[in-house]
Scaffold this motif. Structure first.
Motif, short mmCIF file in Angstrom:
data_model
loop_
_atom_site.label_atom_id
_atom_site.label_comp_id
_atom_site.label_asym_id
_atom_site.label_seq_id
_atom_site.Cartn_x
_atom_site.Cartn_y
_atom_site.Cartn_z
N ILE A 1 0.84 -1.20 0.00
CA ILE A 1 0.00 0.00 0.00
C ILE A 1 0.87 1.25 0.00
O ILE A 1 0.57 2.24 -0.69
CB ILE A 1 -0.96 -0.02 1.20
N ASN A 2 1.98 1.23 0.76
CA ASN A 2 2.90 2.38 0.75
C ASN A 2 3.47 2.61 -0.64
O ASN A 2 3.63 3.75 -1.09
CB ASN A 2 4.03 2.14 1.75
N THR A 3 3.79 1.52 -1.34
CA THR A 3 4.28 1.66 -2.72
C THR A 3 3.21 2.27 -3.61
O THR A 3 3.49 3.13 -4.45
CB THR A 3 4.70 0.29 -3.26
N ALA A 4 1.96 1.84 -3.42
CA ALA A 4 0.86 2.40 -4.20
C ALA A 4 0.68 3.89 -3.90
O ALA A 4 0.37 4.69 -4.79
CB ALA A 4 -0.43 1.64 -3.92
N VAL A 5 0.87 4.27 -2.63
CA VAL A 5 0.74 5.68 -2.25
C VAL A 5 1.70 6.55 -3.04
O VAL A 5 1.37 7.66 -3.47
CB VAL A 5 0.98 5.84 -0.73
N VAL A 6 2.92 6.04 -3.25
CA VAL A 6 3.93 6.80 -3.98
C VAL A 6 3.65 6.76 -5.49
O VAL A 6 3.84 7.75 -6.20
CB VAL A 6 5.33 6.25 -3.67
N ARG A 7 3.16 5.62 -5.98
CA ARG A 7 3.04 5.41 -7.43
C ARG A 7 1.78 6.03 -8.02
O ARG A 7 1.80 6.55 -9.14
CB ARG A 7 3.08 3.90 -7.69
N ILE A 8 0.68 5.97 -7.28
CA ILE A 8 -0.62 6.38 -7.84
C ILE A 8 -0.94 7.81 -7.40
O ILE A 8 -0.94 8.11 -6.20
CB ILE A 8 -1.72 5.40 -7.39
N ARG A 9 -1.28 8.66 -8.35
CA ARG A 9 -1.50 10.07 -8.04
C ARG A 9 -2.97 10.47 -8.12
O ARG A 9 -3.30 11.64 -7.92
CB ARG A 9 -0.69 10.95 -9.00
N GLU A 10 -3.83 9.52 -8.44
CA GLU A 10 -5.25 9.83 -8.54
C GLU A 10 -5.96 9.22 -7.34
O GLU A 10 -5.80 8.05 -7.04
CB GLU A 10 -5.80 9.26 -9.86
N ARG A 11 -6.76 10.05 -6.66
CA ARG A 11 -7.33 9.68 -5.37
C ARG A 11 -8.14 8.39 -5.42
O ARG A 11 -7.87 7.44 -4.66
CB ARG A 11 -8.19 10.83 -4.86
#
Length: 769
Positions: A171-181
């Motif tokens: 999930i932390n990786t997704a937080v950094v990778r994904i920029r759309e809420r």
């Protein structure tokens, strides 16, 4: 034996001996066709402090029925039964109740049968002729069974937390990778469902118009019941819903058993009908205001442990942090605060957090310790296994640190293999700091499994205390780093910061600067020390030893500058220079008419792993290829052959096939597997000077050296003793069959010109034995 039982299982309740010191209720299943033997066994158990509830089975059918009815605490079985034997009973019990201890109580069991029974899974056997062993055997079997159950429970808890840690990392990786809420929240639900194993995950955010929660992402495996659950907790339906209560109070809600909880839960019956038994709902906060809710449900009661709750709070905190910056369309700003690899704070955020803590204590100065610790030899792991393995190792280390310190506000990743944390100190700061270091070391003590490899992790630590070692967060971290560098240089496991460390660090930086120019300014030089064949006294080889002619300090040994060369990335260039210079000196000696000899150069494991090193070395040796009596050999420490060293071994095979001899240096001090000696491409073992210096007085060293020499000869290898300084040492080595000797007894290391003079003036060789 008296056979007076029916074929079905019989049961009874026994009365405990009133004089027994303790009482333990146990459920016993006896496989026995003699009623007197049953009563005698129960009597013995009663007298030993057990209160027995027991059943008896004498046929296979009765045994299966008894085990199907309920599992006993342990099984006592005779070995010989009519139409049925003990080993068959053991096989049935192992299949139907593998965790229940099975003991034989028999009068006809021989030694061979007992061994076979133990091999098949029985935990003990007691002869009826020695009934005193019954109670101790049962006590031990029950204790071991309880220990196994506790161990499996701990393993299940650890496996569960490992899943949650992996979910958190993803999930932390997704937080950094994904920029759309919405995409981020959908991915977070998917990861929590797939990796965390939660059958239903829901994220809702506050609707600005209705001030109620609105579901915007979910993931479920409840099949047709998913919508039923959503309806039951529908935020828009009522302000009494779980999620709306979270938005209004900002406090987490946990219910570990919906069926038994006294808490008012809207839609309880619908949740139970859908198979939901426990749930937890956490607030998603922005600027300390609940702006959303994160719900996890499980189909079993009592799923959410304290440790799991802490990790889920961190998931909610990281998603909250991401939402705050995604609202501002500033993902780049988020990256400045968190390390995407480990999910931990970076230096800037760590110092901000530490600074806030210090300013909160304006009236009383707190006692704090900042500890910076670094993984040893991370660069070697990256070079050996690949950068991806090193990255996964850092993630595993971060996961263990999070498990030890759930309050991750106190942790940070400073880059590379370096981490930092801080703790508040009490009345005994020195003991508490030592305890902290011990805890970190033990936390990382167990090897970390990555791609079917087990990688051992050791750390060095530097510690700075507030306010003694700094007034600001930046100063505390820098001083802890200075202590870490000093610990790595000195070999200490951890060091406290001292004022002089800053000057030592400045001196180290200055030394690195001067070393960078030393090669260009031709300040390095090779010294040579001969190797002497003990049987003849003839010089048969020479070792090339690197020295630095420092304009400020004179001749400097490698122990001072090699570690700095390695950390500064200068070692490959120096190693290449050493090989070329040794070849050039060999050519000069040959042209001067000196007797042929071979020169050994020391090569590091990182050199052997370096792409192009083998071909580079072979190209340099080409000028000596016309005369096999002249040449270059390789000395490599045995640590290069430890673990997964396939790259090193392959490089040595290529070099050896080109005519170079391979020596294992400092043998006996590292980790070489003796069973691998016959498989490795080596020619000689060099016995380390730490053994030679204790000869011939120390009996254990004499035995060890003799064993090493014999072992080498068994595998067809020669031996070279390093550090020979006395005639007594040489005499012992001679009688032990050592092949070659090297040390001050023959000659100190000499520069090239002095070594040439030594060779010309040396008397004709004479036998040393």
């Amino acid at each position: 034996m008296t056979r007076n039982h029916p074929t079905s299982a019989a049961s009874s309740e026994s009365q405990t001996n009133p004089g027994a010191p303790e009482h333990q209720d146990v459920d016993v299943l006896l496989i026995e066709d003699s009623q007197p033997d049953v009563e005698l066994a129960i009597l013995r158990l009663n007298q030993g402090g057990f209160r027995c509830r027991y059943r008896v089975a004498i046929t296979e059918h009765a045994l299966r029925s008894a085990l199907g009815e309920r599992l006993p605490d342990f099984i006592l079985s005779d070995f010989s039964l009519p139409g049925f034997d003990g080993l068959s009973a053991l096989s049935i019990a192992r299949e139907a109740a593998p965790d229940v201890p099975f003991l034989f109580l028999s009068g006809t069991m021989g030694e061979e049968r007992a061994i076979e029974a133990l091999r098949r899974g029985a935990v003990d056997y007691v002869l009826k002729s020695n009934p005193k062993r019954l109670v101790p055997a049962v006590t031990r079997a029950l204790a071991e069974a309880e220990l196994r159950r506790a161990s499996r429970a701990a393993e299940r808890r650890l496996a569960r937390l490992t899943e949650i840690l992996q979910m958190l990392s993803e999930i932390n990786t997704a937080v950094v990778r994904i920029r759309e809420r919405k995409a981020l929240l959908r991915e977070a639900c998917r990861l929590a469902h797939r990796i965390g194993g939660y059958p239903l995950v829901i994220i809702a955010t506050a609707d600005p118009t209705t001030h109620t929660a609105r579901v915007i992402a979910s993931a479920s495996s409840l099949q047709g019941c998913g919508l039923q659950v959503l309806e039951a907790i529908s935020p828009e339906k009522s302000n009494a819903s779980v999620m709306n209560r979270i938005l209004h109070t900002g406090e987490a809600a946990l219910c570990n058993d919906i069926a038994e909880s006294g808490t008012d839960i809207q839609g309880r019956e619908a949740l139970l009908a859908a198979g939901v038994r426990s749930l937890i709902c956490l607030p998603l906060t922005i600027d300390q205001t609940a702006m959303g809710a994160l719900l996890f449900v499980a189909t079993e009661p009592n799923v959410f442990s304290t440790e799991e709750l802490k990790l889920l709070r961190e998931v909610a905190a990281n998603l909250s942090f991401a939402l705050q910056y995604l609202d501002k369309q500033d993902a780049a700003h988020f990256l400045t605060y968190f390390d995407p690899l480990t999910g931990l704070a970076k230096r800037t955020l760590f110092c901000e957090r530490l600074g806030r803590l210090l300013t909160r204590h304006s009236t009383r100065i707190p006692q704090l310790a900042v500890e910076v610790f670094d993984i040893d030899h991370l660069s070697v792991i990256n070079d050996s296994y690949g950068r991806h393995v090193g990255d996964r190792l850092l993630q595993r280390v971060a996961d263990r640190l999070k498990r030890y310190c759930p309050d991750t506000d106190r942790l940070a990743h400073l880059g590379g293999g370096t981490f930092v944390n801080f703790i508040a100190l009490g009345e005994h700061p020195e003991e508490e700091v030592h305890t902290l270091h011990q805890a970190i070391a033990q936390l990382l003590d167990a090897p970390i499994a990555i791609d079917d490899r087990e990688i051992a992790v050791t750390v060095k630590c530097g510690i700075a205390r507030y306010p003694q070692n700094g007034d600001t967060p930046d100063e505390l971290v820098q001083n802890a780093e200075a202590a870490l560098k000093e610990a790595k240089t000195s070999g200490e496991r951890y060091l406290h910061h001292r004022l002089e460390m800053n000057s030592a660090l400045a001196e180290r930086v200055h030394l690195e600067f001067r070393l960078r120019s030393a090669l260009q300014n031709q300040q390095f030089e090779l010294y040579y020390q001969p190797k002497v064949r003990i049987a003849t006294g003839q010089i048969v080889g020479v070792e090339a030893l690197l020295r630095w002619n420092d304009p400020e300090q004179g001749v400097v040994g490698p122990a001072i500058f090699l570690p700095i060369l390695e950390t500064a990335g200068l070692l490959p260039a120096i190693s290449s220079w050493v090989v070329r210079q040794a070849v050039a000196d060999c050519l000069a000696w040959r042209q001067a008419g000196l007797a042929p000899m071979r020169v050994a150069v020391n090569i590091s494991p990182s050199d052997l792993r370096r792409r192009g090193f083998v071909q580079e070395t072979l190209n340099a040796l080409e000028v000596l290829s016309d005369d096999p009596q002249w040449g270059i050999d390789i000395e490599v420490t045995e640590g290069a052959l430890f673990g997964d060293s396939s790259d090193c071994v392959q490089a040595l095979r290529w070099l050896r096939s080109a005519g170079m001899r391979i020596f294992i240096d400092d043998f006996g001090t590292g980790y070489s597997s003796l069973s691998r000696l016959s498989e490795l491409p080596i020619d000689s073992l060099k016995i380390d000077r730490t053994f030679t210096c204790r000869l011939p007085d120390d009996p254990r060293t004499r035995t060890l050296v003799s064993m090493l020499i014999g072992l080498a000869h068994t595998f067809g290898l020669t031996t070279v003793a390093e550090g020979v300084e006395t005639a007594d040492q040489l005499e012992f080595l001679t009688h032990s069959g050592c092949d070659e000797s090297q040390g001050y007894l023959h000659s100190h290391p000499l520069p090239k010109a002095s070594f040439e003079e030594f060779l010309r003036n040396k008397p004709a060789p004479t036998a040393l034995q």
